[in-house]
Motif scaffolding. Sequence first.
Motif, PDB file in Angstrom:
ATOM      1  N   ARG A  34      -3.455  -6.873  12.406  1.00 19.29           N
ATOM      2  CA  ARG A  34      -2.017  -6.594  12.416  1.00 19.29           C
ATOM      3  C   ARG A  34      -1.801  -5.102  12.236  1.00 19.29           C
ATOM      4  N   THR A  35      -0.729  -4.589  12.841  1.00 17.94           N
ATOM      5  CA  THR A  35      -0.400  -3.176  12.747  1.00 17.94           C
ATOM      6  C   THR A  35       1.035  -3.020  12.270  1.00 17.94           C
ATOM      7  N   VAL A  36       1.247  -2.102  11.318  1.00 23.32           N
ATOM      8  CA  VAL A  36       2.592  -1.748  10.865  1.00 23.32           C
ATOM      9  C   VAL A  36       2.689  -0.229  10.820  1.00 23.32           C
ATOM     10  N   ASP A  37       3.901   0.260  11.001  1.00 24.41           N
ATOM     11  CA  ASP A  37       4.131   1.696  10.886  1.00 24.41           C
ATOM     12  C   ASP A  37       4.175   2.097   9.427  1.00 24.41           C
ATOM     13  N   LEU A  38       3.736   3.300   9.157  1.00 27.58           N
ATOM     14  CA  LEU A  38       3.803   3.852   7.812  1.00 27.58           C
ATOM     15  C   LEU A  38       5.228   4.371   7.611  1.00 27.58           C
ATOM     16  N   GLU A  39       5.921   3.857   6.600  1.00 22.89           N
ATOM     17  CA  GLU A  39       7.300   4.245   6.326  1.00 22.89           C
ATOM     18  C   GLU A  39       7.384   4.844   4.934  1.00 22.89           C
ATOM     19  N   ASP A  40       7.713   6.126   4.868  1.00 23.68           N
ATOM     20  CA  ASP A  40       7.807   6.833   3.585  1.00 23.68           C
ATOM     21  C   ASP A  40       6.539   6.638   2.765  1.00 23.68           C
ATOM     22  N   GLU A  41       5.391   6.755   3.439  1.00 25.19           N
ATOM     23  CA  GLU A  41       4.069   6.640   2.812  1.00 25.19           C
ATOM     24  C   GLU A  41       3.762   5.235   2.305  1.00 25.19           C
ATOM     25  N   ARG A  42       4.543   4.237   2.677  1.00 21.79           N
ATOM     26  CA  ARG A  42       4.341   2.875   2.183  1.00 21.79           C
ATOM     27  C   ARG A  42       4.165   1.898   3.343  1.00 21.79           C
ATOM     28  N   PHE A  43       3.476   0.784   3.039  1.00 20.55           N
ATOM     29  CA  PHE A  43       3.305  -0.290   4.016  1.00 20.55           C
ATOM     30  C   PHE A  43       3.043  -1.592   3.272  1.00 20.55           C
ATOM     31  N   SER A  44       3.205  -2.710   3.980  1.00 17.24           N
ATOM     32  CA  SER A  44       2.900  -4.003   3.364  1.00 17.24           C
ATOM     33  C   SER A  44       2.494  -5.005   4.438  1.00 17.24           C
ATOM     34  N   GLY A  69       0.788  -1.214   0.000  1.00 16.65           N
ATOM     35  CA  GLY A  69       0.000   0.000   0.000  1.00 16.65           C
ATOM     36  C   GLY A  69       0.822   1.267   0.000  1.00 16.65           C
ATOM     37  N   VAL A  70       0.203   2.314  -0.547  1.00 19.90           N
ATOM     38  CA  VAL A  70       0.787   3.642  -0.553  1.00 19.90           C
ATOM     39  C   VAL A  70      -0.277   4.612  -0.052  1.00 19.90           C
ATOM     40  N   VAL A  71       0.099   5.443   0.903  1.00 18.85           N
ATOM     41  CA  VAL A  71      -0.804   6.457   1.439  1.00 18.85           C
ATOM     42  C   VAL A  71      -0.330   7.816   0.947  1.00 18.85           C
ATOM     43  N   THR A  72      -1.224   8.573   0.362  1.00 19.32           N
ATOM     44  CA  THR A  72      -0.889   9.945  -0.022  1.00 19.32           C
ATOM     45  C   THR A  72      -1.810  10.887   0.719  1.00 19.32           C
TER      46      THR A  72
END
Length: 160
Positions: free
Chosen positions: A121-131, A97-100
Amino acid sequence: MTTHDLHPDDIELLEQLGSIVAVLDPVPPDVVELGRAAFALHHADTALMKLASEAMSAALRVTDSARGTSRLLVFEHGSVSIELDVTWRGDFGRILGVVTDESGTLAEGAHVILETRSLTRTVDLEDERFSFERVPLGLARIVLERAGERVMATTWFDVG
């Protein structure tokens, strides 16, 4: 006025009257259904994201290959959009995913939550990206949060 403001005898009387009315004049099923529909509007942002997703269905990209099947989904709410590449093969899927954020208010500290019927599940958003890897097939949704506040949540979509 709340029930905290009433005398205990008044509360008991209201409960007895409520039980009598429930038997003699119950709420019609269509009124209950309309009430549920009205309550669903409490989350109008989710409904708007679903409409945006349906409008974008013409832009969905589906490919079949030896690696599996892939679908591109886009969810928008205000200045925030989430683009997902959902790929599945066998019993599991993968979500990239990409968040803008056009307003630039997300900044650091945002995280993304994957919700399915069987896991969260939870992940941090890194440089507007996640997986997310090894996502079980079935319905899922993505929730974007920052500082404990929900920024947006996608509609439920199918992985697989």
